[in-house]
Structures are given as C-alpha cells and as structure tokens.
Design a protein around this motif. Structure first.
Motif, short mmCIF file in Angstrom:
data_model
loop_
_atom_site.label_atom_id
_atom_site.label_comp_id
_atom_site.label_asym_id
_atom_site.label_seq_id
_atom_site.Cartn_x
_atom_site.Cartn_y
_atom_site.Cartn_z
N ILE A 36 2.62 0.41 -4.44
CA ILE A 36 3.93 -0.01 -4.94
C ILE A 36 3.89 -1.48 -5.29
O ILE A 36 3.53 -2.32 -4.47
CB ILE A 36 5.01 0.26 -3.88
N ARG A 37 4.27 -1.79 -6.53
CA ARG A 37 4.22 -3.18 -7.01
C ARG A 37 5.55 -3.56 -7.64
O ARG A 37 6.23 -2.71 -8.20
CB ARG A 37 3.10 -3.33 -8.05
N TRP A 48 15.22 4.87 -5.08
CA TRP A 48 14.56 5.85 -5.94
C TRP A 48 13.06 5.90 -5.72
O TRP A 48 12.40 6.88 -6.09
CB TRP A 48 14.85 5.57 -7.42
N ILE A 49 12.47 4.89 -5.11
CA ILE A 49 11.03 4.89 -4.88
C ILE A 49 10.69 6.00 -3.89
O ILE A 49 11.20 6.02 -2.77
CB ILE A 49 10.55 3.53 -4.33
N PRO A 50 9.85 6.96 -4.29
CA PRO A 50 9.55 8.09 -3.40
C PRO A 50 8.97 7.63 -2.06
O PRO A 50 8.19 6.68 -2.00
CB PRO A 50 8.52 8.90 -4.20
N ASP A 94 0.82 -1.22 0.00
CA ASP A 94 0.00 0.00 0.00
C ASP A 94 0.85 1.26 0.00
O ASP A 94 0.48 2.27 -0.60
CB ASP A 94 -0.93 0.02 1.22
N ASP A 95 1.99 1.22 0.70
CA ASP A 95 2.81 2.42 0.78
C ASP A 95 4.28 2.05 0.99
O ASP A 95 4.65 0.87 1.05
CB ASP A 95 2.32 3.33 1.92
N ALA A 111 5.04 2.48 -9.07
CA ALA A 111 4.73 3.21 -7.84
C ALA A 111 4.01 4.51 -8.21
O ALA A 111 4.37 5.17 -9.18
CB ALA A 111 6.01 3.53 -7.07
N LYS A 112 3.01 4.86 -7.43
CA LYS A 112 2.23 6.05 -7.70
C LYS A 112 2.61 7.20 -6.77
O LYS A 112 2.68 7.02 -5.55
CB LYS A 112 0.74 5.75 -7.55
N GLY A 113 2.85 8.37 -7.36
CA GLY A 113 3.05 9.57 -6.56
C GLY A 113 4.48 9.82 -6.12
O GLY A 113 5.35 8.96 -6.21
#
Length: 204
Positions: free
Chosen positions: A89-90, A81-83, A64-65, A104-106
């Motif tokens: 996140i997948r 690098w993932i914010p 989820d996050d 990843a979103k956002g």
C-alpha cells in the motif's frame, strides 16, 4: 626432429599463478565497486525523490500491508475503501491533504463503492498512468480504477482546504458528485455509519 618447447621454470610458473590470482582479485574488486555504485545510486534516487516531495509540498509513504498502513497513515484517517487483505500500500498526498493518490494490491472494494462517470484524474502519476477511463469506482470521496490487478485511487478537493472522508458519502448517481446533503470532502454526517452505504447511495 621437432624441438620441444622449454618447460617454464619454477619462477615463471609462480609468476603465472600470481598473475591469475591478481586477475581474479581485480574482477572481484570491480564487482564489489559496481555493487557499491548501484547502492549509492539507489540511495541518491531515494534522496532526490524525498527532496522533490519536499519542494512540491507533498508527502509519501508505503506499507507492506493493511495493518501497517492503519498504524502509520499520515494526515487523515486511513481510507476505508482499501481492502483489508491489500498489500504493498502506497500513498502520496499534498501536505494539506487536498490531493492524494493511493495504490494497493489485492483484495476487493467494499460493497458501498459505486460505478460512476469519472470526475477527475490523479495529481501524481508515480504509481502508473491510468489514461482517461470513462467510468470509475466511486468509494466515498475517492475515484478508483483497477490497473493490472492493482487499485489506483485518487482524491481531489472540490473546495479549498477540503479533506477526504475515510468512508462512504452520499453522492448523486447522475453526476457522481457529492449530494447537497453531503460534504464535499468532509466526513459524512448522514444516518449511515462511515464505511457503509447511506440510504441514498444504497437505494439509488
């Protein structure tokens, strides 16, 4: 004089009411059956996906996050690098971690990511096809594009058995490939700490 239609008997009225009740009950049963069938189909598709992953020697997970991803990431260290504010996140990766694709979103990419020519393409397109972009964001060993507000990043080993570094690695600005002083898929061993730009990447 027009004759009146005979009033239905009490028995007829009871039969009519019973038929209506049975009709509504039948509709409810059909709806429940349909919902159950959809649920079963969803489970079947999930099972098929897991089976296909196993057959092709890949593993996948979703979170989820960022907090959940940091706790449950499999195989290698969570890519830096993932914010931190990313959600949904997948990840799908080969079991030996030589190929990976992440969605990843956002959030924003780190400042040490650099825009460079694209070198490769994702080995798996379940998170969406990215086409053939000329330029990508290079974040360490990963190439990344913005796909409709979602980050799609991928890693492909350039040497047999190589795994991605979690953070920054020195790369050539001309080719976008790791510099001879850096490892092609291993941890960066330069002066800059993981997650920050090395003197080579920072000064160009």
């Amino acid at each position: 004089m027009t004759p009146h239609s005979p009033r239905p008997s009490r028995t007829d009225r009871r039969v009519g009411v019973g038929s209506g009740i049975r009709h509504r009950a039948g509709r409810r049963a059909a709806l429940v059956t349909g919902a159950a069938a959809l649920a079963a189909a969803s489970l079947l598709l999930a099972g098929c996906s897991t089976l296909m992953d196993s057959m092709h020697k890949v593993h996948s997970e979703s979170f989820d996050d960022h907090v959940e991803a940091a706790k449950g990431w499999i195989g290698v260290q969570l890519p830096e690098w993932i914010p931190a504010s990313a959600t949904d996140i997948r990840n799908v990766a080969t079991d030996d971690e030589t190929n990976a694709v992440i969605a990843a979103k956002g959030g924003d990419l780190p400042s040490w990511c650099l825009e460079m020519p694209r070198q490769g393409l994702p080995f798996d397109t379940r998170f969406g096809k990215i086409g053939l972009p000329d330029r990508v964001q290079r974040c360490g060993d990963y190439e990344i594009v913005d796909q409709d507000g979602e980050w799609i990043g991928w890693y492909s080993a350039r040497e047999p058995g190589a795994k991605p570094s979690a953070g920054a690695v020195p790369v050539s600005h001309l080719s976008g490939s790791p510099s001879p002083s850096g490892s092609a898929g291993g941890s960066f061993s330069g002066d800059a700490p993981s997650g920050s730009a090395s003197p080579e990447t920072a000064n160009g």
